[in-house]
Structures are given as structure tokens and as C-alpha cells.
Design a protein around this motif. Structure first.
Motif, PDB file in Angstrom:
ATOM      1  N   GLY A 278      -7.643   1.842   0.685  1.00  0.00           N
ATOM      2  CA  GLY A 278      -6.553   2.777   0.883  1.00  0.00           C
ATOM      3  C   GLY A 278      -5.696   2.980  -0.344  1.00  0.00           C
ATOM      4  N   MET A 279      -4.649   3.788  -0.161  1.00  0.00           N
ATOM      5  CA  MET A 279      -3.754   4.177  -1.239  1.00  0.00           C
ATOM      6  C   MET A 279      -2.320   4.145  -0.728  1.00  0.00           C
ATOM      7  SD  MET A 279      -5.904   7.579  -2.337  1.00  0.00           S
ATOM      8  CE  MET A 279      -4.966   7.947  -3.808  1.00  0.00           C
ATOM      9  N   SER A 280      -1.377   3.947  -1.635  1.00  0.00           N
ATOM     10  CA  SER A 280       0.027   4.000  -1.238  1.00  0.00           C
ATOM     11  C   SER A 280       0.873   4.505  -2.400  1.00  0.00           C
ATOM     12  CB  SER A 280       0.527   2.629  -0.785  1.00  0.00           C
ATOM     13  OG  SER A 280       0.531   1.723  -1.875  1.00  0.00           O
ATOM     14  N   ILE A 281       2.012   5.114  -2.056  1.00  0.00           N
ATOM     15  CA  ILE A 281       2.966   5.573  -3.064  1.00  0.00           C
ATOM     16  C   ILE A 281       4.380   5.386  -2.526  1.00  0.00           C
ATOM     17  CG2 ILE A 281       2.939   7.994  -2.330  1.00  0.00           C
ATOM     18  CD1 ILE A 281       3.144   8.596  -5.462  1.00  0.00           C
ATOM     19  N   THR A 282       5.288   5.005  -3.427  1.00  0.00           N
ATOM     20  CA  THR A 282       6.693   4.821  -3.079  1.00  0.00           C
ATOM     21  C   THR A 282       7.543   5.527  -4.125  1.00  0.00           C
ATOM     22  OG1 THR A 282       6.233   2.666  -2.092  1.00  0.00           O
ATOM     23  CG2 THR A 282       8.522   3.127  -2.662  1.00  0.00           C
ATOM     24  N   LEU A 283       8.601   6.165  -3.668  1.00  0.00           N
ATOM     25  CA  LEU A 283       9.563   6.851  -4.527  1.00  0.00           C
ATOM     26  C   LEU A 283      10.923   6.231  -4.235  1.00  0.00           C
ATOM     27  CD1 LEU A 283      10.239   9.211  -6.452  1.00  0.00           C
ATOM     28  CD2 LEU A 283      10.278  10.707  -4.463  1.00  0.00           C
ATOM     29  N   GLU A 284      11.594   5.737  -5.269  1.00  0.00           N
ATOM     30  CA  GLU A 284      12.880   5.052  -5.117  1.00  0.00           C
ATOM     31  C   GLU A 284      13.894   5.670  -6.069  1.00  0.00           C
ATOM     32  OE1 GLU A 284      14.645   0.517  -5.783  1.00  0.00           O
ATOM     33  OE2 GLU A 284      12.509   0.900  -5.938  1.00  0.00           O
ATOM     34  N   ASP A 285      15.176   5.692  -5.671  1.00  0.00           N
ATOM     35  CA  ASP A 285      16.197   6.167  -6.605  1.00  0.00           C
ATOM     36  C   ASP A 285      17.071   5.000  -7.045  1.00  0.00           C
ATOM     37  OD1 ASP A 285      18.329   5.738  -4.824  1.00  0.00           O
ATOM     38  OD2 ASP A 285      18.541   7.846  -4.310  1.00  0.00           O
ATOM     39  N   SER A 286      17.887   5.233  -8.080  1.00  0.00           N
ATOM     40  CA  SER A 286      18.668   4.161  -8.686  1.00  0.00           C
ATOM     41  C   SER A 286      19.795   3.646  -7.800  1.00  0.00           C
ATOM     42  CB  SER A 286      19.222   4.607 -10.042  1.00  0.00           C
ATOM     43  OG  SER A 286      19.930   5.829  -9.925  1.00  0.00           O
ATOM     44  N   SER A 287      20.037   4.287  -6.641  1.00  0.00           N
ATOM     45  CA  SER A 287      21.038   3.767  -5.710  1.00  0.00           C
ATOM     46  C   SER A 287      20.410   2.816  -4.689  1.00  0.00           C
ATOM     47  CB  SER A 287      21.731   4.923  -4.971  1.00  0.00           C
ATOM     48  OG  SER A 287      20.869   5.471  -3.988  1.00  0.00           O
ATOM     49  N   GLY A 288      19.080   2.686  -4.717  1.00  0.00           N
ATOM     50  CA  GLY A 288      18.398   1.777  -3.798  1.00  0.00           C
ATOM     51  C   GLY A 288      17.707   2.447  -2.625  1.00  0.00           C
ATOM     52  N   GLN A 289      17.876   3.756  -2.465  1.00  0.00           N
ATOM     53  CA  GLN A 289      17.165   4.464  -1.393  1.00  0.00           C
ATOM     54  C   GLN A 289      15.695   4.589  -1.779  1.00  0.00           C
ATOM     55  OE1 GLN A 289      19.144   7.941   0.408  1.00  0.00           O
ATOM     56  NE2 GLN A 289      20.590   7.716  -1.304  1.00  0.00           N
ATOM     57  N   ALA A 290      14.818   4.546  -0.767  1.00  0.00           N
ATOM     58  CA  ALA A 290      13.388   4.642  -1.048  1.00  0.00           C
ATOM     59  C   ALA A 290      12.678   5.378   0.075  1.00  0.00           C
ATOM     60  CB  ALA A 290      12.789   3.258  -1.230  1.00  0.00           C
ATOM     61  N   ALA A 291      11.562   5.984  -0.280  1.00  0.00           N
ATOM     62  CA  ALA A 291      10.671   6.629   0.685  1.00  0.00           C
ATOM     63  C   ALA A 291       9.258   6.254   0.281  1.00  0.00           C
ATOM     64  CB  ALA A 291      10.843   8.148   0.658  1.00  0.00           C
ATOM     65  N   GLY A 292       8.441   5.894   1.258  1.00  0.00           N
ATOM     66  CA  GLY A 292       7.090   5.478   0.922  1.00  0.00           C
ATOM     67  C   GLY A 292       6.066   5.994   1.901  1.00  0.00           C
ATOM     68  N   ASP A 293       4.848   6.000   1.449  1.00  0.00           N
ATOM     69  CA  ASP A 293       3.709   6.384   2.260  1.00  0.00           C
ATOM     70  C   ASP A 293       2.677   5.281   2.074  1.00  0.00           C
ATOM     71  OD1 ASP A 293       1.938   7.705   3.841  1.00  0.00           O
ATOM     72  OD2 ASP A 293       1.700   9.437   2.544  1.00  0.00           O
ATOM     73  N   GLY A 294       2.837   4.226   2.816  1.00  0.00           N
ATOM     74  CA  GLY A 294       1.991   3.051   2.661  1.00  0.00           C
ATOM     75  C   GLY A 294       0.994   2.873   3.772  1.00  0.00           C
ATOM     76  N   GLN A 295       0.484   3.957   4.314  1.00  0.00           N
ATOM     77  CA  GLN A 295      -0.473   3.861   5.414  1.00  0.00           C
ATOM     78  C   GLN A 295      -1.717   3.084   5.025  1.00  0.00           C
ATOM     79  OE1 GLN A 295      -0.062   4.946   8.592  1.00  0.00           O
ATOM     80  NE2 GLN A 295       2.046   5.350   8.007  1.00  0.00           N
ATOM     81  N   ARG A 296      -2.070   3.134   3.767  1.00  0.00           N
ATOM     82  CA  ARG A 296      -3.218   2.410   3.210  1.00  0.00           C
ATOM     83  C   ARG A 296      -4.559   2.823   3.801  1.00  0.00           C
ATOM     84  NH1 ARG A 296      -2.980   0.226  -1.159  1.00  0.00           N
ATOM     85  NH2 ARG A 296      -4.518  -1.279  -0.605  1.00  0.00           N
ATOM     86  N   ALA A 297      -4.591   3.776   4.729  1.00  0.00           N
ATOM     87  CA  ALA A 297      -5.859   4.247   5.271  1.00  0.00           C
ATOM     88  C   ALA A 297      -6.354   5.465   4.499  1.00  0.00           C
ATOM     89  CB  ALA A 297      -5.701   4.600   6.747  1.00  0.00           C
ATOM     90  N   TYR A 298      -5.554   5.959   3.567  1.00  0.00           N
ATOM     91  CA  TYR A 298      -5.899   7.160   2.827  1.00  0.00           C
ATOM     92  C   TYR A 298      -7.019   6.896   1.822  1.00  0.00           C
ATOM     93  CZ  TYR A 298      -1.349   8.613   4.573  1.00  0.00           C
ATOM     94  OH  TYR A 298      -0.289   8.912   5.367  1.00  0.00           O
ATOM     95  N   THR A 299      -7.868   7.899   1.616  1.00  0.00           N
ATOM     96  CA  THR A 299      -8.934   7.760   0.635  1.00  0.00           C
ATOM     97  C   THR A 299      -8.932   8.893  -0.396  1.00  0.00           C
ATOM     98  OG1 THR A 299     -10.484   8.947   2.049  1.00  0.00           O
ATOM     99  CG2 THR A 299     -10.442   6.526   2.224  1.00  0.00           C
ATOM    100  N   GLN A 300      -8.142   9.953  -0.184  1.00  0.00           N
ATOM    101  CA  GLN A 300      -8.090  11.080  -1.111  1.00  0.00           C
ATOM    102  C   GLN A 300      -6.746  11.153  -1.843  1.00  0.00           C
ATOM    103  OE1 GLN A 300     -10.806  13.151  -1.518  1.00  0.00           O
ATOM    104  NE2 GLN A 300     -11.829  11.750  -0.126  1.00  0.00           N
ATOM    105  N   TYR A 301      -5.656  11.005  -1.104  1.00  0.00           N
ATOM    106  CA  TYR A 301      -4.320  11.099  -1.676  1.00  0.00           C
ATOM    107  C   TYR A 301      -3.342  10.363  -0.762  1.00  0.00           C
ATOM    108  CZ  TYR A 301      -2.997  14.454   1.890  1.00  0.00           C
ATOM    109  OH  TYR A 301      -2.715  15.050   3.089  1.00  0.00           O
ATOM    110  N   ALA A 302      -2.183  10.027  -1.316  1.00  0.00           N
ATOM    111  CA  ALA A 302      -1.075   9.463  -0.536  1.00  0.00           C
ATOM    112  C   ALA A 302       0.138  10.335  -0.803  1.00  0.00           C
ATOM    113  CB  ALA A 302      -0.804   8.022  -0.936  1.00  0.00           C
ATOM    114  N   GLY A 303       0.963  10.524   0.204  1.00  0.00           N
ATOM    115  CA  GLY A 303       2.116  11.392   0.087  1.00  0.00           C
ATOM    116  C   GLY A 303       1.826  12.717   0.749  1.00  0.00           C
ATOM    117  N   PRO A 304       2.692  13.655   0.603  1.00  0.00           N
ATOM    118  CA  PRO A 304       3.893  13.608  -0.227  1.00  0.00           C
ATOM    119  C   PRO A 304       5.018  12.791   0.422  1.00  0.00           C
ATOM    120  CG  PRO A 304       3.737  15.728   0.878  1.00  0.00           C
ATOM    121  CD  PRO A 304       2.500  14.967   1.232  1.00  0.00           C
ATOM    122  N   VAL A 305       5.816  12.171  -0.428  1.00  0.00           N
ATOM    123  CA  VAL A 305       7.039  11.506   0.017  1.00  0.00           C
ATOM    124  C   VAL A 305       8.206  12.205  -0.661  1.00  0.00           C
ATOM    125  CG1 VAL A 305       6.006   9.278   0.541  1.00  0.00           C
ATOM    126  CG2 VAL A 305       6.827   9.699  -1.755  1.00  0.00           C
TER     127      VAL A 305
END
Length: 154
Positions: free
Chosen positions: A86-113
Motif C-alpha cells: 500500500g501507499m500513504s501520504i500525510t500533509l501537516e502545517d506548522s501549527s500542528g494540524q494534519a490530514a492523512g490518507d493512510g489506508q495503505r490498501a492503495y496501489t496506484q495513488y494515495a490522496g488527495p488530502v
């Protein structure tokens, strides 16, 4: 590998990824997460790597929508890379907020987040595990990751 060559590889890999998507039928493009939607423009591309530098396993793309203040991130695998865990991606900002796509079942792409972060730095983290496909199947399964550190501040 110095930053110039990493950026050169990122741009080259991004062009290959976009060229590959152009050959896919329109319906498959919509499913592939080819864009973050209207108003988003690509800010940067970051190749995944290992301890030796960029590997060509995949590329993280960062997009920004100026009118909404939202960032968007997508991770696409290379066309010749077979994802096994699988695949995963996380997007975080400098204030500590985060959004992620960690399903890990993906085989082509992860996101969009998506993450609302006007005026703040963002950091992308991506991961894919697998191996390259080809005539010689001697490639070992390997985990490829990238963490951009804080980028596109403000």
C-alpha cells in the motif's frame, strides 16, 4: 544526492507521471486522483527515496488553491513500480494540524488530502512499499519514504 539533482529527478519523474496519465482513458484519469480540483495549482513535486536518495518509486505532489487557502497533496507511484503493502501520504502545517490518507490498501495513488493552512509552512510525508517490475525480477521489496521538512512557508 544534492538538492539540485533531487529537484531535477522530481521534475523529470513528474513529467513521466503526467505523460503516463495522458495515455489513460478519461474515466481512469478521474479515478486516479489526477488533480485536487478546480483552482488548485501544482506548487512542487518530491520523489520518494531511501537512504541513498531518490528511488523513482513514486512522487508526492503539492498543490495550492489561493482563493480557499487550502493545500492538497497526492502521492502517485511510478508506472513500473509494483506496490505490495500500500501507499500513504500525510500533509501537516506548522501549527500542528494534519490530514492523512493512510489506508495503505492503495496501489496506484494515495490522496488527495486537503489542509487549510494560509500563511503557514507545510510538510509532506509519503510512503510506498514494493518493487520494480521488469524483465529481470531480481529487485527486492523495499520501503520508500520521503519527508519534505517545512516548505512553502507563507
Amino acid at each position: 544526492m544534492n538538492r539540485f539533482f533531487r529537484n531535477l529527478l522530481a521534475v523529470t519523474t513528474g513529467v513521466v507521471a503526467v505523460s503516463t496519465l495522458a495515455a489513460v482513458p478519461a474515466q481512469a484519469q478521474a479515478i486516479s486522483g489526477g488533480s485536487c480540483g478546480a483552482g488548485y495549482y501544482q506548487q512542487d513535486a518530491y520523489p520518494l527515496g531511501d537512504s541513498n536518495g531518490a528511488t523513482g518509486a513514486g512522487v508526492m505532489f503539492l498543490y495550492y488553491n489561493k482563493s480557499t487557502g487550502k493545500n492538497c497533496a497526492i502521492l502517485r507511484r511510478d508506472a513500473n513500480f509494483r506496490v505490495t503493502e500500500g501507499m500513504s501520504i500525510t500533509l501537516e502545517d506548522s501549527s500542528g494540524q494534519a490530514a492523512g490518507d493512510g489506508q495503505r490498501a492503495y496501489t496506484q495513488y494515495a490522496g488527495p488530502v486537503y489542509l487549510y493552512a494560509p500563511g503557514r509552512c507545510v510538510k509532506l510525508s509519503g510512503e510506498v512499499t514494493g518493487y520494480w517490475m521488469g524483465n529481470n525480477s531480481t529487485y527486492l521489496e523495499k520501503r520508500h519514504t520521503e519527508n519534505t521538512g517545512w516548505v512553502h512557508c507563507g
